[in-house]
Design a protein around this motif. Structure first.
Motif, PDB file in Angstrom:
ATOM      1  N   SER A  38       0.841  -1.187   0.000  1.00  0.00           N
ATOM      2  CA  SER A  38       0.000   0.000   0.000  1.00  0.00           C
ATOM      3  C   SER A  38       0.881   1.244   0.000  1.00  0.00           C
ATOM      4  O   SER A  38       1.880   1.321   0.700  1.00  0.00           O
ATOM      5  N   ARG A  39       0.517   2.206  -0.779  1.00  0.00           N
ATOM      6  CA  ARG A  39       1.273   3.450  -0.847  1.00  0.00           C
ATOM      7  C   ARG A  39       0.856   4.425   0.260  1.00  0.00           C
ATOM      8  O   ARG A  39       1.531   5.389   0.528  1.00  0.00           O
ATOM      9  N   ARG A  40      -0.273   4.163   0.886  1.00  0.00           N
ATOM     10  CA  ARG A  40      -0.764   5.067   1.932  1.00  0.00           C
ATOM     11  C   ARG A  40      -0.054   4.783   3.242  1.00  0.00           C
ATOM     12  O   ARG A  40       0.083   3.650   3.663  1.00  0.00           O
ATOM     13  N   GLN A  41       0.384   5.842   3.879  1.00  0.00           N
ATOM     14  CA  GLN A  41       1.060   5.710   5.165  1.00  0.00           C
ATOM     15  C   GLN A  41       0.114   6.146   6.273  1.00  0.00           C
ATOM     16  O   GLN A  41      -0.728   7.006   6.079  1.00  0.00           O
ATOM     17  N   GLY A  42       0.274   5.579   7.433  1.00  0.00           N
ATOM     18  CA  GLY A  42      -0.512   6.003   8.583  1.00  0.00           C
ATOM     19  C   GLY A  42      -1.956   5.563   8.531  1.00  0.00           C
ATOM     20  O   GLY A  42      -2.822   6.201   9.106  1.00  0.00           O
ATOM     21  N   VAL A  43      -2.236   4.469   7.849  1.00  0.00           N
ATOM     22  CA  VAL A  43      -3.588   3.972   7.754  1.00  0.00           C
ATOM     23  C   VAL A  43      -3.872   3.093   8.965  1.00  0.00           C
ATOM     24  O   VAL A  43      -3.044   2.303   9.378  1.00  0.00           O
ATOM     25  N   GLY A  44      -5.036   3.250   9.543  1.00  0.00           N
ATOM     26  CA  GLY A  44      -5.430   2.406  10.657  1.00  0.00           C
ATOM     27  C   GLY A  44      -5.433   3.151  11.977  1.00  0.00           C
ATOM     28  O   GLY A  44      -5.162   4.343  12.054  1.00  0.00           O
ATOM     29  N   ARG A  45      -5.755   2.401  13.009  1.00  0.00           N
ATOM     30  CA  ARG A  45      -5.842   2.967  14.339  1.00  0.00           C
ATOM     31  C   ARG A  45      -4.449   3.298  14.867  1.00  0.00           C
ATOM     32  O   ARG A  45      -3.527   2.495  14.741  1.00  0.00           O
ATOM     33  N   PRO A  46      -4.298   4.476  15.496  1.00  0.00           N
ATOM     34  CA  PRO A  46      -2.996   4.813  16.080  1.00  0.00           C
ATOM     35  C   PRO A  46      -2.638   3.851  17.216  1.00  0.00           C
ATOM     36  O   PRO A  46      -3.514   3.343  17.916  1.00  0.00           O
ATOM     37  N   ARG A  47      -1.381   3.599  17.401  1.00  0.00           N
ATOM     38  CA  ARG A  47      -0.930   2.693  18.457  1.00  0.00           C
ATOM     39  C   ARG A  47      -1.179   3.314  19.822  1.00  0.00           C
ATOM     40  O   ARG A  47      -0.994   4.515  20.009  1.00  0.00           O
ATOM     41  N   VAL A  48      -1.564   2.488  20.766  1.00  0.00           N
ATOM     42  CA  VAL A  48      -1.820   2.956  22.122  1.00  0.00           C
ATOM     43  C   VAL A  48      -0.498   3.274  22.814  1.00  0.00           C
ATOM     44  O   VAL A  48      -0.370   4.286  23.493  1.00  0.00           O
ATOM     45  N   ILE A  49       0.482   2.394  22.630  1.00  0.00           N
ATOM     46  CA  ILE A  49       1.800   2.585  23.232  1.00  0.00           C
ATOM     47  C   ILE A  49       2.798   2.795  22.098  1.00  0.00           C
ATOM     48  O   ILE A  49       2.914   1.958  21.203  1.00  0.00           O
ATOM     49  N   LYS A  50       3.512   3.897  22.145  1.00  0.00           N
ATOM     50  CA  LYS A  50       4.521   4.192  21.134  1.00  0.00           C
ATOM     51  C   LYS A  50       5.732   3.268  21.334  1.00  0.00           C
ATOM     52  O   LYS A  50       5.830   2.554  22.328  1.00  0.00           O
ATOM     53  N   GLU A  51       6.675   3.314  20.404  1.00  0.00           N
ATOM     54  CA  GLU A  51       7.840   2.422  20.437  1.00  0.00           C
ATOM     55  C   GLU A  51       8.650   2.581  21.725  1.00  0.00           C
ATOM     56  O   GLU A  51       9.077   1.608  22.333  1.00  0.00           O
ATOM     57  N   LYS A  52       8.866   3.814  22.165  1.00  0.00           N
ATOM     58  CA  LYS A  52       9.629   4.055  23.388  1.00  0.00           C
ATOM     59  C   LYS A  52       8.924   3.427  24.593  1.00  0.00           C
ATOM     60  O   LYS A  52       9.550   2.791  25.446  1.00  0.00           O
ATOM     61  N   GLY A  53       7.615   3.575  24.656  1.00  0.00           N
ATOM     62  CA  GLY A  53       6.842   2.986  25.745  1.00  0.00           C
ATOM     63  C   GLY A  53       6.845   1.466  25.689  1.00  0.00           C
ATOM     64  O   GLY A  53       6.867   0.794  26.725  1.00  0.00           O
ATOM     65  N   ARG A  54       6.837   0.907  24.493  1.00  0.00           N
ATOM     66  CA  ARG A  54       6.887  -0.543  24.339  1.00  0.00           C
ATOM     67  C   ARG A  54       8.204  -1.095  24.863  1.00  0.00           C
ATOM     68  O   ARG A  54       8.242  -2.114  25.558  1.00  0.00           O
ATOM     69  N   ARG A  55       9.306  -0.389  24.573  1.00  0.00           N
ATOM     70  CA  ARG A  55      10.613  -0.828  25.087  1.00  0.00           C
ATOM     71  C   ARG A  55      10.646  -0.745  26.608  1.00  0.00           C
ATOM     72  O   ARG A  55      11.179  -1.630  27.274  1.00  0.00           O
ATOM     73  N   ARG A  56      10.069   0.325  27.161  1.00  0.00           N
ATOM     74  CA  ARG A  56      10.034   0.489  28.614  1.00  0.00           C
ATOM     75  C   ARG A  56       9.206  -0.610  29.269  1.00  0.00           C
ATOM     76  O   ARG A  56       9.599  -1.204  30.278  1.00  0.00           O
ATOM     77  N   LEU A  57       8.066  -0.924  28.669  1.00  0.00           N
ATOM     78  CA  LEU A  57       7.220  -1.989  29.196  1.00  0.00           C
ATOM     79  C   LEU A  57       7.947  -3.326  29.139  1.00  0.00           C
ATOM     80  O   LEU A  57       7.872  -4.123  30.082  1.00  0.00           O
ATOM     81  N   SER A  58       8.681  -3.563  28.070  1.00  0.00           N
ATOM     82  CA  SER A  58       9.455  -4.795  27.939  1.00  0.00           C
ATOM     83  C   SER A  58      10.490  -4.904  29.057  1.00  0.00           C
ATOM     84  O   SER A  58      10.676  -5.973  29.648  1.00  0.00           O
ATOM     85  N   ARG A  59      11.169  -3.786  29.373  1.00  0.00           N
ATOM     86  CA  ARG A  59      12.144  -3.792  30.475  1.00  0.00           C
ATOM     87  C   ARG A  59      11.461  -4.089  31.808  1.00  0.00           C
ATOM     88  O   ARG A  59      11.989  -4.835  32.636  1.00  0.00           O
TER      89      ARG A  59
END
Length: 85
Positions: A38-59
């Motif tokens: 797909s050429r469209r970017q940003g399609v769909g529901r926004p993520r609840v936890i951003k990448e930085k938060g996901r790494r923190r949760l993993s730790r």
């Protein structure tokens, strides 16, 4: 690739686990455009936890794997400064 190897569209649909019409559409798009992404970017529901938060949760999970979800939630919501041991 399966189509090039002679696999039928019905068989591909069964292997992939989608409808026959979806396989026909994707195959046609690939033949015509040479691309199926797909050429469209940003399609769909926004993520609840951003990448930085996901790494923190993993730790947090790795620090104590026996925590309950409610304990993890409380610790995550307390912020990074409350995490210092």
């Amino acid at each position: 690739m399966a189509r090039r190897l002679g696999t039928s569209i019905t068989e591909i649909a069964r292997l992939v686990g989608c409808s026959r019409s979806a396989v026909v559409g994707i195959h046609a798009k690939w033949i015509n455009d040479g691309d199926t992404s797909s050429r469209r970017q940003g399609v769909g529901r926004p993520r609840v936890i951003k990448e930085k938060g996901r790494r923190r949760l993993s730790r947090l999970v790795k620090q104590n794997r026996r925590q309950t979800v409610s304990q993890l939630t409380a610790q995550y919501n307390a912020g990074p400064s409350a995490n210092v041991s």
